[in-house]
Structures are given as C-alpha cells and as structure tokens.
Design a protein around this motif. Structure first.
Motif, PDB file in Angstrom:
ATOM      1  N   GLU A  80     -26.576-148.136 -47.155  1.00 10.60           N
ATOM      2  CA  GLU A  80     -26.619-147.279 -48.517  1.00 10.60           C
ATOM      3  C   GLU A  80     -27.974-147.321 -48.990  1.00 10.60           C
ATOM      4  OE1 GLU A  80     -24.110-149.869 -51.125  1.00 10.60           O
ATOM      5  OE2 GLU A  80     -22.600-150.017 -49.765  1.00 10.60           O
ATOM      6  N   ALA A  81     -28.984-147.800 -48.535  1.00 13.64           N
ATOM      7  CA  ALA A  81     -30.217-147.878 -49.017  1.00 13.64           C
ATOM      8  C   ALA A  81     -30.861-146.514 -48.577  1.00 13.64           C
ATOM      9  CB  ALA A  81     -31.223-148.869 -48.128  1.00 13.64           C
ATOM     10  N   HIS A  82     -30.422-145.614 -47.564  1.00 12.80           N
ATOM     11  CA  HIS A  82     -30.610-144.274 -47.004  1.00 12.80           C
ATOM     12  C   HIS A  82     -29.811-143.166 -47.892  1.00 12.80           C
ATOM     13  CE1 HIS A  82     -32.864-146.613 -44.082  1.00 12.80           C
ATOM     14  NE2 HIS A  82     -33.671-145.772 -44.450  1.00 12.80           N
ATOM     15  N   GLU A  83     -30.229-142.693 -48.775  1.00 15.26           N
ATOM     16  CA  GLU A  83     -29.404-141.559 -49.531  1.00 15.26           C
ATOM     17  C   GLU A  83     -29.327-140.324 -48.595  1.00 15.26           C
ATOM     18  OE1 GLU A  83     -29.057-139.281 -53.544  1.00 15.26           O
ATOM     19  OE2 GLU A  83     -30.178-141.063 -53.591  1.00 15.26           O
ATOM     20  N   TYR A  84     -30.360-139.970 -47.952  1.00 15.17           N
ATOM     21  CA  TYR A  84     -30.719-138.836 -47.102  1.00 15.17           C
ATOM     22  C   TYR A  84     -30.911-139.189 -45.710  1.00 15.17           C
ATOM     23  CZ  TYR A  84     -31.508-137.044 -51.765  1.00 15.17           C
ATOM     24  OH  TYR A  84     -31.566-136.676 -53.163  1.00 15.17           O
ATOM     25  N   PRO A  85     -30.464-138.537 -44.759  1.00 14.14           N
ATOM     26  CA  PRO A  85     -30.753-138.950 -43.489  1.00 14.14           C
ATOM     27  C   PRO A  85     -32.226-138.864 -43.096  1.00 14.14           C
ATOM     28  CG  PRO A  85     -29.100-137.121 -43.564  1.00 14.14           C
ATOM     29  CD  PRO A  85     -29.574-137.487 -44.979  1.00 14.14           C
ATOM     30  N   THR A  86     -32.855-139.741 -42.438  1.00 14.73           N
ATOM     31  CA  THR A  86     -34.165-139.725 -42.106  1.00 14.73           C
ATOM     32  C   THR A  86     -34.608-138.924 -40.870  1.00 14.73           C
ATOM     33  OG1 THR A  86     -34.254-141.741 -40.732  1.00 14.73           O
ATOM     34  CG2 THR A  86     -34.441-141.947 -43.208  1.00 14.73           C
ATOM     35  N   LYS A  87     -35.645-138.605 -40.608  1.00 16.49           N
ATOM     36  CA  LYS A  87     -36.108-138.165 -39.350  1.00 16.49           C
ATOM     37  C   LYS A  87     -35.696-138.610 -38.086  1.00 16.49           C
ATOM     38  CE  LYS A  87     -40.046-136.152 -37.063  1.00 16.49           C
ATOM     39  NZ  LYS A  87     -41.409-135.784 -37.078  1.00 16.49           N
ATOM     40  N   ALA A  88     -35.478-139.969 -38.242  1.00 16.25           N
ATOM     41  CA  ALA A  88     -35.253-140.787 -36.853  1.00 16.25           C
ATOM     42  C   ALA A  88     -33.525-141.131 -36.887  1.00 16.25           C
ATOM     43  CB  ALA A  88     -35.980-142.105 -36.953  1.00 16.25           C
ATOM     44  N   ASN A  89     -32.838-141.021 -37.841  1.00 17.02           N
ATOM     45  CA  ASN A  89     -31.641-141.722 -37.787  1.00 17.02           C
ATOM     46  C   ASN A  89     -30.465-140.724 -38.034  1.00 17.02           C
ATOM     47  OD1 ASN A  89     -30.986-141.073 -40.614  1.00 17.02           O
ATOM     48  ND2 ASN A  89     -31.037-143.044 -41.491  1.00 17.02           N
ATOM     49  N   LEU A  90     -30.620-139.346 -37.837  1.00 23.29           N
ATOM     50  CA  LEU A  90     -29.796-138.335 -37.965  1.00 23.29           C
ATOM     51  C   LEU A  90     -28.731-138.536 -36.747  1.00 23.29           C
ATOM     52  CD1 LEU A  90     -28.521-135.922 -39.564  1.00 23.29           C
ATOM     53  CD2 LEU A  90     -29.979-134.610 -37.936  1.00 23.29           C
ATOM     54  N   GLY A  91     -27.402-138.607 -36.904  1.00 17.03           N
ATOM     55  CA  GLY A  91     -26.681-138.849 -35.703  1.00 17.03           C
ATOM     56  C   GLY A  91     -26.260-140.279 -35.066  1.00 17.03           C
ATOM     57  N   THR A  92     -27.170-141.304 -35.890  1.00 15.70           N
ATOM     58  CA  THR A  92     -26.996-142.780 -35.387  1.00 15.70           C
ATOM     59  C   THR A  92     -26.569-143.694 -36.651  1.00 15.70           C
ATOM     60  OG1 THR A  92     -29.305-143.007 -35.543  1.00 15.70           O
ATOM     61  CG2 THR A  92     -28.456-142.724 -33.410  1.00 15.70           C
ATOM     62  N   LEU A  93     -27.354-143.384 -37.540  1.00 13.47           N
ATOM     63  CA  LEU A  93     -26.913-144.096 -38.955  1.00 13.47           C
ATOM     64  C   LEU A  93     -26.551-143.127 -40.010  1.00 13.47           C
ATOM     65  CD1 LEU A  93     -29.828-146.741 -39.070  1.00 13.47           C
ATOM     66  CD2 LEU A  93     -27.462-147.222 -38.308  1.00 13.47           C
ATOM     67  N   SER A  94     -26.732-141.983 -39.767  1.00 11.23           N
ATOM     68  CA  SER A  94     -26.530-140.813 -40.815  1.00 11.23           C
ATOM     69  C   SER A  94     -25.683-139.980 -40.172  1.00 11.23           C
ATOM     70  CB  SER A  94     -27.546-140.144 -41.583  1.00 11.23           C
ATOM     71  OG  SER A  94     -28.314-140.942 -42.186  1.00 11.23           O
ATOM     72  N   HIS A  95     -24.469-139.542 -40.553  1.00 10.02           N
ATOM     73  CA  HIS A  95     -23.527-138.735 -39.709  1.00 10.02           C
ATOM     74  C   HIS A  95     -23.043-137.593 -40.783  1.00 10.02           C
ATOM     75  CE1 HIS A  95     -23.007-142.268 -37.134  1.00 10.02           C
ATOM     76  NE2 HIS A  95     -22.935-142.998 -38.342  1.00 10.02           N
ATOM     77  N   LEU A  96     -22.729-136.520 -40.041  1.00 10.06           N
ATOM     78  CA  LEU A  96     -22.205-135.429 -40.713  1.00 10.06           C
ATOM     79  C   LEU A  96     -20.813-134.951 -40.327  1.00 10.06           C
ATOM     80  CD1 LEU A  96     -22.632-132.749 -42.459  1.00 10.06           C
ATOM     81  CD2 LEU A  96     -23.556-131.406 -40.329  1.00 10.06           C
ATOM     82  N   TYR A  97     -19.706-135.056 -41.268  1.00 14.39           N
ATOM     83  CA  TYR A  97     -18.283-134.902 -40.908  1.00 14.39           C
ATOM     84  C   TYR A  97     -17.914-133.415 -41.522  1.00 14.39           C
ATOM     85  CZ  TYR A  97     -18.422-139.579 -39.883  1.00 14.39           C
ATOM     86  OH  TYR A  97     -18.777-140.859 -39.148  1.00 14.39           O
ATOM     87  N   PHE A  98     -17.038-132.790 -40.746  1.00 16.17           N
ATOM     88  CA  PHE A  98     -16.183-131.851 -41.170  1.00 16.17           C
ATOM     89  C   PHE A  98     -14.855-132.303 -41.690  1.00 16.17           C
ATOM     90  CE2 PHE A  98     -13.347-128.246 -40.641  1.00 16.17           C
ATOM     91  CZ  PHE A  98     -13.674-127.488 -41.414  1.00 16.17           C
ATOM     92  N   VAL A  99     -14.515-132.005 -42.997  1.00 14.06           N
ATOM     93  CA  VAL A  99     -13.231-132.402 -43.388  1.00 14.06           C
ATOM     94  C   VAL A  99     -12.304-131.089 -43.785  1.00 14.06           C
ATOM     95  CG1 VAL A  99     -12.019-133.894 -45.209  1.00 14.06           C
ATOM     96  CG2 VAL A  99     -14.047-134.487 -44.517  1.00 14.06           C
ATOM     97  N   SER A 100     -11.205-130.982 -42.964  1.00 12.75           N
ATOM     98  CA  SER A 100     -10.517-129.768 -43.145  1.00 12.75           C
ATOM     99  C   SER A 100      -9.618-129.938 -44.294  1.00 12.75           C
ATOM    100  CB  SER A 100      -9.544-129.307 -42.105  1.00 12.75           C
ATOM    101  OG  SER A 100      -8.494-130.432 -41.926  1.00 12.75           O
TER     102      SER A 100
END
Length: 102
Positions: A80-100
C-alpha cells in the motif's frame, strides 16, 4: 467477468497479447519522474492509445471506451505504500490486470 494478470517485468518492453478477444501490442517504458507509461498499439504497431501512466485506483481504459475495448486495465500493488509501480517492482509487487466487462 474475468480477471487476467498481464505478465510484466521491470524493464522497458513491447509484446503482443490477446485481451478480451482482441490482439494488441503493449509497450511499457519507464520515464524517470513520469513513472511507467503504457502505449496500446494494433498488430501493425500503429498507436491506438499512447501515454497512459500506470496508476492505481482507476480503469486505465475508461476514457478510451469509444475504441471498443471489452474490458479495463487496473494497476494493483502488493504494498500500500507504493501508489505507483516503481522502476524495480513492476511485475513483482505491482501488477497490471485486464478485467473483462462481459
């Protein structure tokens, strides 16, 4: 409704993916103070939508509903402390989801 995580890594990338029955090319680029930026392209690499910042709390495609996307893109962070994905955490702690929508 279905939810699908888009596999990402913490590096600039360009790849083809099928989302909601539509094949697209996704380009993600880290822009230093601008953070991660997403471009959606057709299969000929013609831009459909460019310059979408990866931010939490909103459907990234909501303002582009006229383009016929069958769902939305959502960013979710494990921390919750990371509102935006950081340079290092995209795909590990920050995720992108497609919701149909269907």
């Amino acid at each position: 409704m279905s939810i699908e995580e888009i596999p990402l890594t913490a590096e600039n990338q360009l790849f083809t993916i099928q989302l909601g029955g539509q094949k697209l090319r996704l380009r993600l680029i880290f822009r230093d103070s601008g953070g991660w930026i997403l471009d959606l392209l057709n299969l000929n690499d013609t831009p459909l939508v460019t310059g979408i910042p990866l931010v939490q709390g909103a459907d990234l495609l909501e303002s582009h509903s006229g383009l016929g996307f069958s769902g939305g893109l959502w960013v979710v962070s494990d921390d919750e402390a990371h509102e935006y994905p950081t340079k290092a955490n995209l795909g590990t702690l920050s995720h992108l989801y497609f919701v149909s929508r269907y």
